[in-house]
Design a protein around this motif. Structure first.
Motif, mmCIF file in Angstrom:
data_model
loop_
_atom_site.group_PDB
_atom_site.id
_atom_site.type_symbol
_atom_site.label_atom_id
_atom_site.label_comp_id
_atom_site.label_asym_id
_atom_site.label_seq_id
_atom_site.Cartn_x
_atom_site.Cartn_y
_atom_site.Cartn_z
ATOM 1 N N LEU A 44 0.830 -1.209 0.000
ATOM 2 C CA LEU A 44 0.000 0.000 0.000
ATOM 3 C C LEU A 44 0.865 1.258 0.000
ATOM 4 O O LEU A 44 0.613 2.210 -0.735
ATOM 5 C CB LEU A 44 -0.921 0.013 1.222
ATOM 6 C CG LEU A 44 -2.141 -0.900 1.160
ATOM 7 C CD1 LEU A 44 -2.875 -0.889 2.486
ATOM 8 C CD2 LEU A 44 -3.071 -0.459 0.034
ATOM 9 N N SER A 72 3.791 1.601 -1.114
ATOM 10 C CA SER A 72 4.581 1.795 -2.327
ATOM 11 C C SER A 72 3.818 2.617 -3.363
ATOM 12 O O SER A 72 4.409 3.217 -4.236
ATOM 13 C CB SER A 72 4.995 0.448 -2.910
ATOM 14 O OG SER A 72 3.868 -0.259 -3.363
ATOM 15 N N ASN A 73 2.513 2.651 -3.266
ATOM 16 C CA ASN A 73 1.697 3.418 -4.203
ATOM 17 C C ASN A 73 1.239 4.735 -3.615
ATOM 18 O O ASN A 73 0.449 5.434 -4.222
ATOM 19 C CB ASN A 73 0.418 2.636 -4.532
ATOM 20 C CG ASN A 73 0.597 1.797 -5.752
ATOM 21 O OD1 ASN A 73 1.613 1.901 -6.419
ATOM 22 N ND2 ASN A 73 -0.376 0.973 -6.033
ATOM 23 N N PHE A 129 9.390 -1.070 -3.444
ATOM 24 C CA PHE A 129 8.830 -0.888 -4.785
ATOM 25 C C PHE A 129 8.680 0.596 -5.091
ATOM 26 O O PHE A 129 8.380 1.391 -4.212
ATOM 27 C CB PHE A 129 7.470 -1.581 -4.896
ATOM 28 C CG PHE A 129 7.463 -2.977 -4.341
ATOM 29 C CD1 PHE A 129 8.022 -4.024 -5.057
ATOM 30 C CD2 PHE A 129 6.921 -3.238 -3.090
ATOM 31 C CE1 PHE A 129 8.039 -5.304 -4.534
ATOM 32 C CE2 PHE A 129 6.926 -4.518 -2.562
ATOM 33 C CZ PHE A 129 7.484 -5.553 -3.285
ATOM 34 N N GLN A 130 8.905 0.916 -6.350
ATOM 35 C CA GLN A 130 8.788 2.308 -6.784
ATOM 36 C C GLN A 130 7.320 2.695 -6.928
ATOM 37 O O GLN A 130 6.512 1.873 -7.349
ATOM 38 C CB GLN A 130 9.438 2.473 -8.169
ATOM 39 C CG GLN A 130 10.922 2.214 -8.203
ATOM 40 C CD GLN A 130 11.690 3.387 -7.635
ATOM 41 O OE1 GLN A 130 11.427 4.520 -7.982
ATOM 42 N NE2 GLN A 130 12.631 3.103 -6.740
ATOM 43 N N ASN A 131 7.038 3.956 -6.635
ATOM 44 C CA ASN A 131 5.692 4.447 -6.915
ATOM 45 C C ASN A 131 5.616 4.834 -8.385
ATOM 46 O O ASN A 131 6.145 5.842 -8.806
ATOM 47 C CB ASN A 131 5.359 5.645 -6.034
ATOM 48 C CG ASN A 131 3.910 6.063 -6.193
ATOM 49 O OD1 ASN A 131 3.201 5.550 -7.062
ATOM 50 N ND2 ASN A 131 3.456 6.969 -5.360
ATOM 51 N N THR A 132 4.963 3.965 -9.160
ATOM 52 C CA THR A 132 4.925 4.190 -10.608
ATOM 53 C C THR A 132 3.565 4.696 -11.055
ATOM 54 O O THR A 132 3.310 4.861 -12.244
ATOM 55 C CB THR A 132 5.224 2.879 -11.347
ATOM 56 O OG1 THR A 132 4.395 1.855 -10.800
ATOM 57 C CG2 THR A 132 6.677 2.497 -11.223
ATOM 58 N N ALA A 133 2.686 4.924 -10.091
ATOM 59 C CA ALA A 133 1.324 5.317 -10.462
ATOM 60 C C ALA A 133 1.313 6.735 -11.033
ATOM 61 O O ALA A 133 2.196 7.539 -10.740
ATOM 62 C CB ALA A 133 0.434 5.261 -9.224
ATOM 63 N N MET A 153 -7.467 0.602 -11.079
ATOM 64 C CA MET A 153 -8.697 0.999 -10.396
ATOM 65 C C MET A 153 -8.491 2.295 -9.599
ATOM 66 O O MET A 153 -7.465 2.506 -8.979
ATOM 67 C CB MET A 153 -9.143 -0.122 -9.460
ATOM 68 C CG MET A 153 -10.512 0.109 -8.858
ATOM 69 S SD MET A 153 -11.244 -1.429 -8.254
ATOM 70 C CE MET A 153 -10.728 -1.392 -6.555
ATOM 71 N N VAL A 168 -6.089 -5.949 -1.677
ATOM 72 C CA VAL A 168 -4.751 -5.376 -1.802
ATOM 73 C C VAL A 168 -3.724 -6.380 -2.329
ATOM 74 O O VAL A 168 -2.979 -6.069 -3.255
ATOM 75 C CB VAL A 168 -4.284 -4.778 -0.457
ATOM 76 C CG1 VAL A 168 -2.923 -4.121 -0.615
ATOM 77 C CG2 VAL A 168 -5.299 -3.789 0.076
ATOM 78 N N LYS A 175 0.777 -6.697 -9.469
ATOM 79 C CA LYS A 175 1.421 -5.602 -10.194
ATOM 80 C C LYS A 175 2.930 -5.603 -9.943
ATOM 81 O O LYS A 175 3.726 -5.475 -10.861
ATOM 82 C CB LYS A 175 0.791 -4.285 -9.724
ATOM 83 C CG LYS A 175 1.440 -3.036 -10.275
ATOM 84 C CD LYS A 175 0.704 -1.803 -9.767
ATOM 85 C CE LYS A 175 1.665 -0.651 -9.566
ATOM 86 N NZ LYS A 175 0.990 0.552 -9.098
ATOM 87 N N ARG A 176 3.292 -5.796 -8.683
ATOM 88 C CA ARG A 176 4.713 -5.791 -8.341
ATOM 89 C C ARG A 176 5.407 -7.034 -8.874
ATOM 90 O O ARG A 176 6.559 -6.980 -9.309
ATOM 91 C CB ARG A 176 4.893 -5.682 -6.826
ATOM 92 C CG ARG A 176 4.338 -4.389 -6.238
ATOM 93 C CD ARG A 176 4.874 -3.168 -6.956
ATOM 94 N NE ARG A 176 4.308 -1.923 -6.424
ATOM 95 C CZ ARG A 176 4.624 -0.726 -6.884
ATOM 96 N NH1 ARG A 176 5.486 -0.591 -7.892
ATOM 97 N NH2 ARG A 176 4.063 0.351 -6.374
#
Lengths: 563, 161, 624
Positions: free
Chosen positions: A91, A93-94, A124-128, A175, C486, C493-494
């Motif tokens: 969570l 990461s986004n 993880f990178q925030n890619t959103a 989403m 989640v 996705k990851r």
């Protein structure tokens, strides 16, 4: 008597009608983490944070699993800790992680749980995409970057409020929660009730703040700041300022506002007394003419918007009375018409929709609004904290003259059924205290979404309904339309439980909400004046300031825009 | 764009499903059959007639892959990306189509509204992998060369779909 | 309208007699694949020729034929899609493959007017010629129960179904058995759901039967979304009444009045054929009020999917029928208690229902005699990938992978070596050489970390990169994740991100462990079956092909040379003539050099598209 137990972490916990494991575990004194569980909404089961391990090592979501006798579950195992940490990491990461500048700093569920589970790295990178802030609404601000898709707002808007301004869009990793075609929320069918913000665990939906503007007015010597405080506010802020939740703290609020620089402080309950007078008159007129019945109350601005957007055909049935805030606002502006200083009226409300109401064209004179700023209870708390005042040590102060009186009837406006009870007090011929008690126990009190009562008025038995929560209102409208039922008077408050549960109030649970309602009824008991017509301020206003201006200052025509 | 909605047409669809909000998916499918996409104007109309909010309809329309909110080309080419097609190099077919038509994953329809290129999950014609459909007509055993022939044929009207 | 058992029996006798009088039948496959290959043109050609030649012919059973005509019909899928379009001649059983319109006249003359075989159109394998469908190895090894009529009857004719003893099971149940007795036979049969999980069908039915609700529903899951699976499509297209009969029997057992068939939008032909079948059944009184004059009232509606794989999950499917987003909900409550419209619901897939009529007719014991004890019966598989005979097959449970791949499937294509088979689609796992002799059934597959799923078998050869296969499935699942919970939404996705960087040559040490960590959380905590099994293809490829992952990550090499970004392209200076053609064709400007001396590729700029490789006339551009 044999009882059924669930073994929670090797401790037997009795099943006492809990509908899910989550409540049972919390009863046992263990705070299971959740994002998407709210007892007043349907079970969604999406955040997976409340999972527990069964004796076979399997996972069960505590929110959706009913307790069964003999269950053996564990709430804090190595596996569970691993999973919870991973879910939080995913969570985060986004998620925008600028906590210090976030409106929800310190109140954010994600922040709280990340701290509790010791999340110290995000791999993880925030890619959103970084969507734009939607601040089009005067009531709420939406920041999709902070949304964790728990769906609380969607279920609130759809299930409880029947508005459906927002919903899930697209699916999977794409989403989002959005309006139709991603239009700004102000252009949607949103009614501004703010309940979405009240359930949002993060800063994705927050109440729009106007504290800076109010500070500026307070600090400006050339400006006279007149403040009115809604009934629900006084019982809403205790928990956040080191006081008992639900206690009436009006005196302390007055004192705090005075220290912060307010020139005059009044009680919106006085405005509510005017509303009772006007609405009772209107009701009697309609009863006599038989037109436009039932009469719907008009105090709640979210309800007004709901009617305008969803049921414009019902507008003739809505009372033409302005809300207590607006009635009082126009009186205050009229009173200060000839003041040397510029007068700014600030209303402190439990409500987000009031911000929209204050900005409506109907409530402006020559482009100047009767109410300049609306602060929510939350904003007031923030200002008190910012000012550094030791709230708990403040001595109570009294409401200013010349509007220092209010009736108990005006005070109970802040809880569902209060308006109705106040109007019945006005209509009742018997003015004894026994009659007051019998009115109170006639079905108007309590936090249920729909209450019904009957009142004898002359020869007639009047049927009255009290609803809170717009879905309840919609159901009632549908039942009336189908001819299944009939009422003469309907009180509607958009927020379930009425204004004490408004979205501008600090977030609390069902127990906290009940305490607030009880706080207002206790305040009513303390009032020497019980009925609106007995309030000397009201009497003198009709004799003086309002003379010949009742219609101009106290009524509104919402149908104008719809004609 | 707003003018495309023919209320009589929409009412006909609504009547077929007796104005039942539970049939919204079928209603949208029928609407898409008429317009080949879901014009924006149907949302407020259906919202008022069915008593569900525009956001709720939009929510459904964006959940299901088959609904399109943008006008589609005269020829909708769907390249199957099921497993069988994938292992028989369906990606090359897709890339060939896109490069021939100047399309990309985000730009799916040619400016002249002649072609739309999409992927589709398994068509179940795995025996013919790699496959694609042109306006729901299945074509199998495709190759990048055959793609060129197909496009020429469609443009010149020698292949009907 | 059939109002009694006698009505049905009389009609069956009539249709049987008419069918028997068709002395020769031409069955033209009209399944999706054969239609795509032009089989409808064959039908038109046959009809035209027959007319020209004045041959007495009928196309249906509803009309009284004159004399003894020949029958011409569009049949359902034979399953041998690779060889389509297919034409079968009865009663001789000739099967003609890859038939073209110009072949029709010869077939008509030789096999219809005459009675010999057009050998050049039969199936050849090596030196062998197989005149008859039944002798072709592809068919010989199969055991067809569910697919028995597929390709054998006209899929749009309820008459042919009835003539082939269709609705006999229903007749037996309604007039000779109580609902309990029907349930008992299904229980004895130990039929397990063919949709993936293998849950005992009888147990599900009895749970619904037990409920005291006013409304109950029988729902058929025809949302066969697994890429590489098309068994259910074939049943719906080829023998729709068999499935309807199964659903009516379920309704009789459970006391339901309404059924729904949820068909995915990608199957327009199935929707059409089911629609025809339901209409025909209604007209005959086999669906609707008082079926065959009994108290049973049951009707079926078709619900078209709109493109969402997740709708194959039970609660997402029922949500979709109700007109909502197809997002699974938490369980409990289970579908058998609170399913469609919050009522008790039997939800089975197409193949499961299609198994029921034979069980009721022949008894549970008969069914149990096929296949292993705990997974009895047959299973249809879609056989695809790098295999000689792709198509639809049905074998007894417990058949080994080796038998399927080498005997039925005819072995690997182009003589390549078998590497793995992906079973159960994106929710399944891969099986390798070590599993070739594993008897396929629910329990055995579960033991090795795979699942039967809906029955897709994608065969892969030595040239397939297993990391890329894992990426492919993860990309599919990620795209189809509903987004509700989640772990599935964010976790897949990851995982996809990591797999994408591995196949692009950007994998980092620890990526495999991170994949495993994510997989564990997703599998344990996801809300629905799609999420719970999303990581399986990755886990099983890591388990069996860890070396391929390591090669990608550590050595930046794709052992099968599949992953484009890992290609190593260079110019052999010994062969390069310095013509500059490669440089001119390079879209990235990565090739430089002087005319007439060897050119070089700047690997930092190279996008590995291979344009230079195909451009070079001297084969000087090479690949490692």
């Amino acid at each position: 008597m044999s009882r059924d137990f669930v073994m929670v972490d090797n401790i037997p916990v009795a099943i006492e009608g809990e509908k899910n494991l989550l409540s049972l575990i919390r009863k046992a004194g263990i705070e299971l983490p959740t994002f998407c569980y709210h007892s007043e909404l349907s079970v969604y089961g999406a955040c997976r944070m409340c999972m527990v391990e069964n004796k076979w090592g399997g996972m069960e979501a505590a929110c959706s699993t009913p307790p069964k006798a003999g269950m053996v579950i564990y709430t804090n195992t190595p596996k569970l800790r691993r999973y919870r940490k991973m879910i939080l990491e995913l969570l985060l990461s986004n998620h925008c992680r600028d906590c210090t500048t976030c409106e929800k700093n310190g109140e954010c569920k994600l922040q709280e749980l990340a701290e509790r589970f010791g999340i110290k790295r995000v791999r993880f990178q925030n890619t959103a995409d970084q969507p734009k802030l939607d601040d089009s609404s005067p009531c709420i601000v939406r920041d999709t970057n902070k949304c964790i898709l728990c769906g609380d707002c969607v279920r609130m808007c759809n299930e409880v409020q029947n508005v459906g301004a927002i919903d899930f869009m697209s699916r999977g990793a794409k989403m989002t929660v959005s309006t139709a075609f991603h239009i700004p929320i102000a252009e949607s069918n949103c009614v501004g009730c703010g309940q979405c913000a009240a359930v949002c665990p993060t800063g994705a939906i927050v109440v729009k703040k106007e504290t800076d503007q109010v500070w500026a007015a307070l600090n400006d010597k050339k400006t006279k700041v007149v403040v009115q405080i809604a009934p629900a506010v006084r019982v809403g802020l205790g928990g956040k300022l080191g006081q008992k939740a639900g206690d009436d703290l009006m005196g302390k609020i007055v004192a705090a506002l005075k220290r912060m620089g307010a020139d005059e402080v009044y009680d919106t309950a006085t405005g509510a007394d005017l509303t009772v007078m006007e609405e009772a008159n209107e009701f009697i007129e309609r009863l006599e003419s038989g037109e436009n019945l039932p009469l719907f109350t008009s105090c709640c601005p979210a309800w007004i918007q709901y009617v305008e957007k969803k049921h414009p055909e019902l507008l003739p049935n809505v009372s033409t009375c302005r809300s207590p805030m607006e009635m009082f606002g126009s009186v205050l502006k009229e009173e200060n018409k000839h003041s040397r200083r510029k007068t700014v009226v600030v209303a402190i409300m439990p409500c987000t929709a009031k911000k929209f109401e204050a900005a409506r064209e109907e409530f402006k004179e020559n482009g100047v609004p009767y109410i300049d700023y609306v602060l929510t209870t939350q904003e007031l708390i923030q200002m008190i904290k910012e000012s550094g005042i030791y709230f708990s040590e403040l001595e109570s102060e009294a409401i200013d003259m010349p509007f220092s009186d209010k009736s108990g009837a005006g005070v109970i406006f802040g809880v569902t059924g209060g308006v109705t009870e106040a109007v019945i007090r006005r209509l009742a011929e018997d003015k004894s205290s026994a009659e007051l008690r019998s009115i109170a126990f006639n079905g108007v009190r309590g936090m249920q979404g729909l209450k019904e009562t009957t009142v004898q008025y002359g020869e007639r038995e009047l049927k009255i309904a009290i609803v809170s929560g717009l879905k309840n209102a919609e159901d009632l409208i549908q039942r009336m339309k189908s001819g299944e039922t009939h009422y003469d008077f309907v009180e509607v408050m958009a927020c379930p439980g009425g204004c004490v549960c408004g979205a501008g109030q600090p977030i609390t649970d069902a127990e906290g909400k009940k305490k607030r309602g009880a706080g207002l009824y206790a305040a009513d008991k303390m009032c020497s004046i019980k009925r609106s017509e007995e309030n000397p301020v009201v009497m003198s206003l009709y004799g003086d300031l309002l003379k010949g201006k009742v219609h101009k200052l106290l009524h509104v025509d919402y149908q104008k825009g719809n004609r | 764009m707003e003018s495309v909605c023919d209320v009589i047409q929409l009412d006909k669809i609504l009547e077929k499903y007796q104005y039942d909000p539970g049939s919204i998916i079928a209603i949208l499918q029928d609407t898409q059959e008429v317009y080949h996409y879901l014009p924006r104007c149907v949302f407020p109309y259906y919202s008022s007639k069915l008593g569900i909010s525009e956001a709720q309809i939009f929510s459904i329309a964006t959940f299901y892959e088959n609904f399109s909110l943008e006008p589609k080309g005269k020829y909708v080419i769907k390249v199957c990306d099921g497993t069988a097609c994938h292992v028989r190099k369906s990606t090359a077919i897709l890339e060939q189509l896109r490069s021939e038509l100047g399309l990309s994953p985000s730009k799916k329809t040619t400016d002249d509204l002649l072609f739309t290129v999409e992927t589709v999950s398994c068509l179940g014609a795995c025996g013919l992998a790699p496959t694609l459909t042109v306006n729901d007509k299945v074509m199998g055993m495709m190759s990048p060369d055959k793609v060129k022939e197909l496009l020429t044929g469609l443009k010149e009207g020698t292949i009907d779909a | 309208m059939l109002k009694s058992r006698e009505d049905l029996q009389n009609l069956r006798a009539l249709y049987k007699e008419r069918l028997d009088r068709q002395k020769v039948k031409i069955l033209i496959c009209a399944g999706t694949a054969c239609v795509a290959n032009g089989s409808l043109k064959l039908y038109d050609t046959f009809m035209k020729l027959i007319q020209e030649k004045g041959i007495n012919c009928v196309v249906d059973l509803e009309h009284e034929p004159e004399g003894d005509p020949i029958g011409v019909k569009k049949s359902g899928c034979h399953g041998f899609c690779e060889m389509g379009p297919l034409v079968r001649i009865e009663p001789k059983g000739y099967l003609y493959v890859k038939v073209k319109p110009e072949d029709c006249e010869e077939i008509l003359e030789t096999s219809v007017v005459g009675d010999t075989c057009v050998e050049r159109l039969t199936y050849h394998k090596g030196d062998e010629t197989h005149k008859h469908q039944e002798s072709i190895p592809f068919y010989k090894m199969q055991k067809r129960v569910v697919l028995e009529h597929c390709g054998q009857i006209d899929a749009t004719s309820i008459g042919e179904y009835i003539a082939k003893d269709g609705y006999t099971a229903l007749e037996k149940a309604l007039f000779e058995m109580t609902p309990e007795e029907v349930l008992r036979e299904v229980e004895i049969s130990n039929l397990r759901g063919r949709g993936g999980g293998g849950f005992p069908t009888a147990r599900k039915w009895s749970q619904v039967k037990r409920q005291k609700a006013k409304e109950k529903y029988i729902v058929c899951n025809g949302d066969e979304g697994d890429p590489g699976a098309f068994m259910d499509r074939s049943v719906m297209e080829s023998d729709p009444h068999k499935m309807l009969e199964g659903m009516i029997l379920a309704a009789y057992v459970c006391g339901a009045k309404q059924g729904y068939i949820y068909v995915r939008a990608e199957y327009p032909l199935a929707v059409k054929r089911l629609g025809i079948a339901i209409e025909q059944a209604r007209e005959l009184g086999i669906l609707g009020d008082h079926i065959l004059g009994t108290d049973l009232c049951f009707d079926i509606k078709i619900s078209r999917g709109a493109g969402a794989f997740v709708c194959g999950e039970g609660s997402a499917l029922t949500a979709s029928i109700e007109g909502k987003r197809g997002m699974p909900r938490v369980k409990p409550p289970r579908t058998v208690e609170h399913g469609l419209y919050d009522s008790p619901t039997v939800l089975n897939n197409v193949e499961t229902y299609a198994n029921v009529p034979a069980i009721v007719l022949n008894g549970g014991q008969w069914f149990r005699s096929i296949g292993p004890e705990n997974s009895p019966g047959t299973k249809a598989f879609a056989l695809t990938g790098n295999i000689v005979n792709t198509g639809l097959i049905e074998v007894a449970m417990g058949t080994t992978l080796r038998e399927i791949i080498y005997d039925i499937g005819g072995g690997m294509r182009d003589g390549a070596e078998f590497k793995a088979v992906q079973i159960g689609g994106p929710s399944g796992g891969c099986l390798t050489k070590e599993h070739l002799d594993l008897p396929l059934d629910f329990d055995n597959l579960k033991k090795v970390g795979a699942m039967i799923g809906s029955g897709g078998l994608v065969v892969m050869d030595e040239h397939t990169c297993m990391v890329e296969v894992a990426r492919f499935f993860m990309s599919f699942t990620q795209n189809e994740s509903c987004g509700k919970c989640v772990p599935c939404r964010e976790g897949t996705k990851r995982m996809l991100e990591i797999l994408e960087r591995i196949v692009a040559g950007n994998g980092q040490p620890g990526d495999v462990e991170l994949l495993e960590e994510l997989a564990e959380t997703i599998s344990a905590t996801a809300l629905c079956g799609l999420g719970k099994s999303a990581a399986l293809p990755v886990l099983s490829t890591i388990k069996y092909f860890r070396d391929e992952y390591d090669a990608h990550i550590n050595d930046k090499v794709c052992p099968t040379k599949t992953c484009q970004k890992l290609r190593k392209i260079y110019i052999d200076p010994a062969l390069c003539k310095g013509c500059s053609k490669c440089a001119r064709n390079c879209p990235a400007g990565a090739i430089t050099g002087q005319i007439k001396s060897p050119f070089v590729i700047d690997s930092a700029k190279c996008v590995k598209c291979g344009a230079c490789v195909s451009a070079c006339a001297f084969h000087a551009v090479k690949e490692d």
